[in-house]
Design a protein around this motif. Structure first.
Motif, PDB file in Angstrom:
ATOM      1  N   THR A 194       0.834  -1.198   0.000  1.00 23.50           N
ATOM      2  CA  THR A 194       0.000   0.000   0.000  1.00 23.50           C
ATOM      3  C   THR A 194       0.870   1.251   0.000  1.00 23.50           C
ATOM      4  O   THR A 194       0.551   2.241  -0.655  1.00 23.50           O
ATOM      5  CB  THR A 194      -0.917   0.013   1.231  1.00 23.50           C
ATOM      6  OG1 THR A 194      -1.693  -1.191   1.243  1.00 23.50           O
ATOM      7  CG2 THR A 194      -1.838   1.213   1.230  1.00 23.50           C
ATOM      8  N   ARG A 215       8.606  10.412  -6.395  1.00 25.65           N
ATOM      9  CA  ARG A 215       8.644  10.251  -7.846  1.00 25.65           C
ATOM     10  C   ARG A 215       8.699   8.787  -8.264  1.00 25.65           C
ATOM     11  O   ARG A 215       8.436   8.453  -9.423  1.00 25.65           O
ATOM     12  CB  ARG A 215       9.856  10.994  -8.434  1.00 25.65           C
ATOM     13  CG  ARG A 215       9.775  12.508  -8.347  1.00 25.65           C
ATOM     14  CD  ARG A 215      10.870  13.169  -9.177  1.00 25.65           C
ATOM     15  NE  ARG A 215      12.213  12.840  -8.694  1.00 25.65           N
ATOM     16  CZ  ARG A 215      12.886  13.573  -7.807  1.00 25.65           C
ATOM     17  NH1 ARG A 215      12.328  14.666  -7.285  1.00 25.65           N
ATOM     18  NH2 ARG A 215      14.106  13.225  -7.432  1.00 25.65           N
ATOM     19  N   SER A 216       9.040   7.916  -7.309  1.00 20.84           N
ATOM     20  CA  SER A 216       9.299   6.516  -7.648  1.00 20.84           C
ATOM     21  C   SER A 216       8.181   5.559  -7.278  1.00 20.84           C
ATOM     22  O   SER A 216       8.164   4.420  -7.758  1.00 20.84           O
ATOM     23  CB  SER A 216      10.592   6.058  -6.947  1.00 20.84           C
ATOM     24  OG  SER A 216      11.678   6.885  -7.305  1.00 20.84           O
ATOM     25  N   TYR A 217       7.250   5.999  -6.418  1.00 19.60           N
ATOM     26  CA  TYR A 217       6.169   5.093  -6.001  1.00 19.60           C
ATOM     27  C   TYR A 217       4.927   5.925  -5.728  1.00 19.60           C
ATOM     28  O   TYR A 217       5.023   7.087  -5.331  1.00 19.60           O
ATOM     29  CB  TYR A 217       6.569   4.298  -4.760  1.00 19.60           C
ATOM     30  CG  TYR A 217       5.761   3.040  -4.554  1.00 19.60           C
ATOM     31  CD1 TYR A 217       5.954   1.923  -5.367  1.00 19.60           C
ATOM     32  CD2 TYR A 217       4.788   2.968  -3.573  1.00 19.60           C
ATOM     33  CE1 TYR A 217       5.195   0.773  -5.200  1.00 19.60           C
ATOM     34  CE2 TYR A 217       4.023   1.815  -3.392  1.00 19.60           C
ATOM     35  CZ  TYR A 217       4.233   0.720  -4.210  1.00 19.60           C
ATOM     36  OH  TYR A 217       3.474  -0.418  -4.046  1.00 19.60           O
ATOM     37  N   HIS A 218       3.755   5.319  -5.908  1.00 16.21           N
ATOM     38  CA  HIS A 218       2.512   6.089  -5.851  1.00 16.21           C
ATOM     39  C   HIS A 218       2.153   6.573  -4.452  1.00 16.21           C
ATOM     40  O   HIS A 218       1.526   7.634  -4.295  1.00 16.21           O
ATOM     41  CB  HIS A 218       1.352   5.273  -6.438  1.00 16.21           C
ATOM     42  CG  HIS A 218       1.151   3.930  -5.793  1.00 16.21           C
ATOM     43  ND1 HIS A 218       0.556   3.750  -4.567  1.00 16.21           N
ATOM     44  CD2 HIS A 218       1.482   2.687  -6.242  1.00 16.21           C
ATOM     45  CE1 HIS A 218       0.503   2.468  -4.278  1.00 16.21           C
ATOM     46  NE2 HIS A 218       1.055   1.786  -5.276  1.00 16.21           N
ATOM     47  N   THR A 219       2.515   5.822  -3.420  1.00 14.21           N
ATOM     48  CA  THR A 219       2.183   6.226  -2.049  1.00 14.21           C
ATOM     49  C   THR A 219       3.408   6.031  -1.174  1.00 14.21           C
ATOM     50  O   THR A 219       3.873   4.894  -0.995  1.00 14.21           O
ATOM     51  CB  THR A 219       1.006   5.399  -1.481  1.00 14.21           C
ATOM     52  OG1 THR A 219      -0.120   5.504  -2.372  1.00 14.21           O
ATOM     53  CG2 THR A 219       0.606   5.905  -0.100  1.00 14.21           C
TER      54      THR A 219
END
Length: 299
Positions: A194, A215-219
């Protein structure tokens, strides 16, 4: 209005400091075995401070660490007691919050590459997850190498509940294993946690890393500690040797967290030496501009 998941603060250290007569490598779990009301009291203070996700007091209670202390036969009792303490605190405060299961480093914090296999570690993490059947979410914390982090993610994913994984970075911006933050994030991405976070880092390290993480993962998110140094702990000393910084007041902590949020963090809170007063100041500040939610409510 942006939603921010607000975790509790330095649960284990807060518990340990409220029982100065207890000195043990099992840290806050040793306190719980002798003074369970202290654990409930700390949970209540963090709940009243405004945190929406609260972790069980089981960080030192891995099968490996309990076996070393001669307490492996008590593992079921320890996990039941930890859940009972938090559930009591929730019932007595009447707040709607998440209970987070804890999946910590198996041998101890601040160590490098483990001399164990992926399957061996996954089995131990799965055992701990099964001991926490009624939690709402899982938090994998203080990961210092990608092998252990992947094993924990694999075990957590099988439970079918939201979970986050948090790495600890050293002063050079890498994991204790020598692996980079990029390598760490890539290693767990396929497990689709998550959130990917940093915890138990120096706040400045977290501040430097947050824009890249976002910048590398959505959350992403983070919760730093307020220790002067963890070097003695990494060498095997008890938590008694740790000293709190004097320059991280609730106001300063809030200002740092606001910077992380500005850089993309959606999960925040506190690690060791971040007290209920820190979390209360943070919650009262954030609620003026953000919706404060539980970890389980993250999209």
């Amino acid at each position: 209005m942006t939603s921010i998941a607000l975790l509790d603060g330095g649960l284990g250290q807060e518990i340990y400091q409220r029982a100065p007569q207890v000195s043990s490598r099992l840290w806050s779990v040793a306190v719980m075995l002798e003074h369970p009301d202290i654990v409930k009291g700390v949970h209540k203070d963090f709940i009243r401070a405004g945190a929406k996700t609260h972790t069980l007091n089981t960080y030192p209670a891995t099968p490996t660490r309990l076996a070393k202390a001669g307490l492996l036969d008590s593992i079921d009792t320890i996990y039941r007691q930890a859940f009972f303490a938090l559930q009591q605190a929730i019932d007595e405060t009447g707040e709607d919050v998440d209970i987070a299961g804890c999946l910590p480093p198996l041998v101890g914090s601040y160590l490098g590459q483990p001399q164990r296999s992926f399957e061996d570690m996954k089995a131990e993490f799965a055992h701990m997850a099964r001991l926490q059947p009624d939690v709402d979410v899982f938090l994998i914390e203080t990961m210092s190498n990608t092998l252990e982090a992947r094993a924990a993610c694999a075990a957590a994913r099988e439970q079918g509940k939201p979970y986050g994984v948090a790495f600890r970075l050293e002063a050079d911006g890498n994991l204790r294993s020598g692996e980079s933050l990029n390598e760490a994030m890539r290693a767990v991405a396929d497990y689709a946690p998550t959130a990917v976070m940093l915890n138990c880092c120096d706040p400045a390290v977290l501040t430097t890393a947050m824009p890249h993480m976002a910048r590398s993962y959505h959350t992403v998110g983070g919760y730093a500690n307020a220790f002067k140094s963890v070097d003695d702990m990494a060498k095997g000393s008890k938590a008694d040797a740790l000293e709190a910084r004097e320059d991280l007041s609730p106001l300063v902590h809030t200002e740092r967290v606001q910077q992380w949020i500005a850089d993309g963090a959606l999960v925040v809170g506190g690690c060791c030496e971040i007290t209920p007063a820190h979390i209360q100041h943070l919650a009262q500040t954030l609620e003026q501009s953000h919706a404060i939610i539980k970890f389980s409510q993250l999209g």
